[in-house]
Design an enzyme around this catalytic site. Structure first.
Site, PDB file in Angstrom:
ATOM      1  N   LEU A  49     -33.800 -25.934 -41.284  1.00 34.22           N
ATOM      2  CA  LEU A  49     -34.144 -24.958 -40.245  1.00 34.22           C
ATOM      3  C   LEU A  49     -32.879 -24.623 -39.460  1.00 34.22           C
ATOM      4  CD1 LEU A  49     -37.464 -26.542 -38.873  1.00 34.22           C
ATOM      5  CD2 LEU A  49     -37.197 -24.825 -40.674  1.00 34.22           C
ATOM      6  N   ILE A 176     -19.976 -39.163 -33.452  1.00 34.58           N
ATOM      7  CA  ILE A 176     -19.853 -40.569 -33.060  1.00 34.58           C
ATOM      8  C   ILE A 176     -21.136 -41.317 -33.453  1.00 34.58           C
ATOM      9  CG2 ILE A 176     -19.583 -42.156 -31.125  1.00 34.58           C
ATOM     10  CD1 ILE A 176     -18.120 -39.970 -29.631  1.00 34.58           C
ATOM     11  N   LYS A 245     -27.894 -35.714 -23.400  1.00 36.81           N
ATOM     12  CA  LYS A 245     -27.467 -36.778 -24.303  1.00 36.81           C
ATOM     13  C   LYS A 245     -27.707 -38.153 -23.690  1.00 36.81           C
ATOM     14  CE  LYS A 245     -23.910 -33.774 -26.292  1.00 36.81           C
ATOM     15  NZ  LYS A 245     -22.453 -33.465 -26.336  1.00 36.81           N
TER      16      LYS A 245
END
Length: 472
Positions: A49, A176, A245
């Site tokens: 997607l 990371i 995050k």
């Protein structure tokens, strides 16, 4: 920084509903992933997607490393369909035009697709599409930090219910490997603190302000010219990207189910060259940090510019690099750092998730990794209750008694001053000077109370600058 793929205006069939609107067991839904288990090495079929920056990187890695990835997953990985908004847009050479469609519903409900990879970005239609994919027994990989910050706990609960995996390494830190570390490597430890540089745009701007002495507008313009900042940098420079995050990392580090809107967030727009000069004078560097701490019954989550010792490792993470420092009760501090955004760094994390989820499906243990993530509601520590040392800068009228009023207001609030500096002498015709103070450790509520008193004293020429100081 550059964000994943195509905008979210893709075709959906009538009747499609969001996460809350999808019943636990759709009458037409298959019972789960069991129908695709133990298939004797048959390829894992992937539905993609979005095929913008990150999606293109995913296709490149899947094509360039096909044999290696098949060996790691135990089965070949095959892209079956790719949902995009614009069929005519130019894409990476590895994108087969015959696989493109604007019908997202057809992708997430295709019975031959085992695994959905979402790199569209945004909340909708991504939330509905991933919910429906899981309802149809498909594993899900996403790099969508905004979606996970707002709906991560609900999506994880749905994944557990449907016995499928929800993998999201690319959603926090780009390339990371921090999500996998927190989920697996720290399973035997207790995370006590996270201190992280999570936005490359902010880190580049602060690096330029520190090293070249340029202003925020100049550094931002440079970042935009180099492609390190969006035309509209609001999400990055105001701190919200890093906050999204941090909420994702808090789910894994602290088992915390928190509302992203409750996290205290400050950006970097108001920083000035004088702040960098004084930070350097006192032995500090200025970094935009996302900080999470385990505080017993509550969890501490905050995002803001921070002074940290120049000798620390994080102080020397420069440019567009990201870094995450994790402190475990048994392990102590450990650090991962690297490129936090871009096509291939983020694609590395997405493809690693694809391999993990594909291996689980092929081995007959789909959903096992997701079932290991346990979340509980965790109230956030109020900002007034955090304790820190503080950098305070006042622009004040140059007249007798002003310094005493500043120090007196802080003293009455129980705040001790460690250092105090007046910046130079006023120039002819100039009636204002800058006074900088470094406090000893204090409650933020006490600091704010003193600043309120100072504001009412009519000695400030402009609002004061407050920066927290962290030992890392």
């Amino acid at each position: 920084m550059t964000r994943p793929g195509d905008p979210s205006e893709l075709t959906q069939h009538p009747g499609a509903t969001g996460l809350a609107g999808v019943p636990s067991h759709h009458p037409s839904s298959p019972p789960g992933p069991e129908r695709r288990r133990l298939r004797g090495g048959a390829p894992i079929q992937i539905g993609l997607l979005g095929c913008g920056t990150v999606g293109g990187g995913v296709l490149r890695l899947l094509a360039d490393k096909a044999d290696h990835l098949a060996a790691r997953a135990g089965v070949p990985l095959v892209v079956r369909r790719i949902a995009v908004r614009d069929l005519d847009r130019q894409r990476v050479p590895e994108c087969d035009p015959a696989l493109l469609t604007t019908d997202t519903e057809a992708v997430v409900t295709d019975p031959d697709i085992d695994l959905i990879v979402e790199v569209m970005g945004g909340e909708e239609p991504a939330l509905d599409l991933l919910s429906r994919a899981m309802e149809h027994g498909k594993g899900v990989v996403t790099a969508n930090k905004l979606l996970l910050a707002a709906h991560g706990p609900a999506l994880l609960a749905r994944a557990v219910e449907r016995r499928v995996d929800l993998a999201f390494e690319g959603a926090a830190g780009g390339g990371i490997p921090i999500v996998r570390n927190l989920r697996e490597s720290f399973a035997s430890d207790r995370v006590e603190r996270i201190v992280a540089i999570l936005n490359g745009t902010c880190n580049y701007i602060l690096t330029r302000m520190r090293e070249a002495g340029v202003s925020f507008p100049t550094a931002l313009a440079e970042a935009q010219e180099l492609g390190y900042a969006e035309a509209d940098p609001t999400l990055d420079v105001d701190g919200h990207d890093a906050a999204h995050k941090l909420v994702v990392l808090a789910m894994l580090a602290f088992g915390a189910r928190v509302a992203d809107a409750e996290v205290s967030v400050e950006g970097i727009r108001d920083l000035e060259e004088i702040d960098f000069r004084h930070a350097d004078r006192f032995g500090y560097a200025v970094k935009h940090l996302a900080i999470g701490c385990e505080r017993g019954n509550v969890v501490e989550l905050r995002v803001h510019p921070t002074l940290i010792p120049k000798r620390s490792v994080l102080a020397n993470v420069s440019g567009v690099l990201n870094a995450v420092l994790v402190e475990g009760r048994a392990l102590g501090p450990s650090l991962v750092y690297g490129r936090g955004a871009g096509d291939l760094p983020t694609a590395v994390s997405v493809v690693a998730d694809i391999v993990d989820v594909a291996r689980s499906i092929a081995s007959g243990v789909a959903g096992m990794q997701t079932r290991g993530i346990a979340l509980t509601d965790r109230p956030l520590l109020p900002l007034a209750d955090i304790e820190s040392r503080y950098y305070l800068r006042f622009t004040v009228a140059d007249r007798p008694g002003v310094m005493g009023r500043l120090a007196g207001a802080l003293g009455e609030a129980g705040v001790s001053i460690e250092h105090i500096v007046q910046e130079g002498e006023p120039q002819p015709g100039d009636t204002a000077v800058d006074v900088v103070m470094i406090t000893r450790r204090a409650r933020e509520g006490a600091i704010r109370s003193a600043l309120d008193v100072i504001a009412r004293a009519s000695v400030l020429q402009r609002p004061p600058r407050l920066l927290r100081i962290e030992g890392v």
